[in-house]
Design a protein around this motif. Structure first.
Motif, short mmCIF file in Angstrom:
data_model
loop_
_atom_site.label_atom_id
_atom_site.label_comp_id
_atom_site.label_asym_id
_atom_site.label_seq_id
_atom_site.Cartn_x
_atom_site.Cartn_y
_atom_site.Cartn_z
N GLN A 152 0.83 -1.20 0.00
CA GLN A 152 0.00 0.00 0.00
C GLN A 152 0.86 1.26 0.00
OE1 GLN A 152 -3.64 0.39 -0.13
NE2 GLN A 152 -2.59 2.26 -0.80
N GLU A 153 1.94 1.24 0.77
CA GLU A 153 2.83 2.41 0.79
C GLU A 153 3.49 2.60 -0.58
OE1 GLU A 153 2.77 4.53 2.97
OE2 GLU A 153 2.10 3.55 4.82
N VAL A 154 3.88 1.50 -1.21
CA VAL A 154 4.49 1.57 -2.54
C VAL A 154 3.50 2.16 -3.55
CG1 VAL A 154 5.37 0.19 -4.46
CG2 VAL A 154 6.12 -0.31 -2.13
N ALA A 155 2.26 1.69 -3.52
CA ALA A 155 1.25 2.18 -4.45
C ALA A 155 0.93 3.64 -4.19
CB ALA A 155 -0.02 1.32 -4.34
N VAL A 180 -4.51 -3.33 -3.47
CA VAL A 180 -4.24 -2.11 -2.71
C VAL A 180 -5.14 -1.01 -3.26
CG1 VAL A 180 -1.87 -2.76 -2.21
CG2 VAL A 180 -2.37 -1.41 -4.26
N GLU A 181 -5.18 0.10 -2.57
CA GLU A 181 -5.94 1.25 -3.03
C GLU A 181 -4.99 2.29 -3.58
OE1 GLU A 181 -8.33 2.67 0.14
OE2 GLU A 181 -9.52 0.83 0.32
N ALA A 182 -5.44 2.98 -4.60
CA ALA A 182 -4.64 4.07 -5.15
C ALA A 182 -5.44 5.36 -5.03
CB ALA A 182 -4.31 3.81 -6.62
N PRO A 183 -4.87 6.37 -4.39
CA PRO A 183 -5.59 7.64 -4.28
C PRO A 183 -5.62 8.33 -5.64
CG PRO A 183 -3.37 7.85 -3.40
CD PRO A 183 -3.56 6.41 -3.76
N VAL A 184 -6.58 7.95 -6.47
CA VAL A 184 -6.60 8.44 -7.85
C VAL A 184 -7.45 9.70 -7.98
CG1 VAL A 184 -6.80 7.70 -10.26
CG2 VAL A 184 -6.47 6.00 -8.48
N ASP A 185 -7.30 10.60 -7.04
CA ASP A 185 -7.91 11.91 -7.22
C ASP A 185 -6.88 12.75 -7.97
OD1 ASP A 185 -6.25 11.64 -5.01
OD2 ASP A 185 -7.11 13.37 -3.99
N LEU A 186 -6.58 12.28 -9.18
CA LEU A 186 -5.54 12.87 -9.99
C LEU A 186 -6.13 13.91 -10.93
CD1 LEU A 186 -3.98 9.42 -10.93
CD2 LEU A 186 -3.26 10.88 -9.06
N ASN A 187 -5.26 14.53 -11.73
CA ASN A 187 -5.81 15.42 -12.75
C ASN A 187 -6.43 14.57 -13.85
OD1 ASN A 187 -3.81 14.61 -14.64
ND2 ASN A 187 -2.36 16.07 -13.76
#
Length: 320
Positions: free
Chosen positions: A104-107, A158-165
């Motif tokens: 998770q930390e890596v992702a 894992v989860e990815a915080p995909v609040d990306l542009n």
């Protein structure tokens, strides 16, 4: 892997390097750095050296080191080198069982680095239109870092915080869609390959068995590391209907002495034309796929697995 021709080996080698992202030459993924030597800063160089030496560490030490590296990379300024480090670490973090928290930390580090340093789409290449005999433009593809992030999310849960542009989110979704399409291709494989003794193994004839298909090569360190566990499991569950099929695209002259020296008893099949590799969309090794007695794909691994992880995969096919 030593393919039947040197050209095929060269092409596969570079494909695997790109997929595993295990080398610090990931800078070649960026057009601006293709012809330049990577210059690490004083803060980056120690991290790059640690990543390069991860495979030499004991697994328990490696887990903690990987997590620590993810946190340190996250604190670096947003540069291309930071992204190289994040991607290289991600490519090595799945070689075994280093814990969900570590992954998770890596992702998270990779996702946050992509938010800071977006990567453009890969330029579409021309593809040959076999019907018309002309070249047509291929659909643009997500850049490799988004594939790596999507791989962690889809297969390592894992989860990815995909609040990306918008660009990042669009590429991440395209990467997820690509992985889903690859999995559909693996659902109903049909191949017939010969083992080292010349016997032909046809996948469709193995219904009623639990089948573990493992793609590997003699030169691949993670492949060599997991092979004794596969042999142990084959000995334990072979009488209960487990069939392990090791598939290599190398020539028999390379594979046979390797297998004989290590006393591997499960069938090792030769795929010199890489038809099975392409059918399973294998771009990096090791890769393993478990099919239950009805031929349904129930589990897969994107990298090296421990014996405990293999047992969990076989459990999904009813072997315990």
């Amino acid at each position: 892997m030593k393919p039947a021709s040197s050209l095929r080996r060269t092409k596969l080698f570079f494909a695997l390097v790109a997929t595993l992202a295990a080398l610090v030459t990931f800078g070649l993924q960026f057009a601006s750095a293709q012809n330049k030597e990577i210059v690490w800063s004083a803060d980056e160089k120690p991290l790059a050296d640690q990543i390069h030496g991860l495979r030499a560490l004991a697994d328990d030490v490696r887990a903690g080191t990987t997590k620590d590296l993810a946190l340190k990379i996250r604190k670096l300024p947003a540069t291309d080198n930071k992204l190289r480090l994040a991607v290289n670490l991600a490519g090595l973090s799945t070689e075994g069982d280093f814990g969900h928290d570590t992954l998770q930390e890596v992702a998270t580090t990779l996702a946050e680095t992509l938010r800071e340093r977006p990567v453009p789409w890969e330029k579409p290449a021309e593809q040959k239109n076999s019907d018309a005999g002309s070249n047509v433009a291929a659909t643009r593809a997500p850049a490799y870092p988004y594939i790596e992030l999507a791989t962690l999310v889809r297969y390592e849960h894992v989860e990815a915080p995909v609040d990306l542009n918008n660009n990042n989110e669009e590429q991440f979704r395209a990467a997820m869609a690509r992985l889903e399409a690859d999995d559909r291709k693996r659902e109903h494989p049909e191949f017939a390959l010969k083992d080292l003794s010349g016997k032909t193994w046809t996948f469709s004839e193995l219904r009623g068995k639990v089948v573990l298909v493992n793609f590997w090569a003699t030169w691949c360190p993670p492949c060599r590391k997991e092979m004794p566990d596969l042999e142990t499991l084959y000995g334990r569950f072979g009488s209960k209907g487990l069939v392990v099929l090791g598939i290599s695209d190398e020539e028999a002259a390379k594979v046979e002495p390797f297998i004989r020296e290590r006393k591997v008893s499960f069938p090792v099949l030769l795929d010199p034309g890489r038809k099975a590799n392409e059918m399973f969309v294998v771009e990096g090794i090791p890769k393993s796929f478990v099919y239950d007695r009805e031929g349904k794909l129930v589990a897969q691994s994107i990298d090296m697995r421990t014996q405990k992880q293999f047992l969990e995969m076989l459990g999904k096919a009813g072997l315990e």
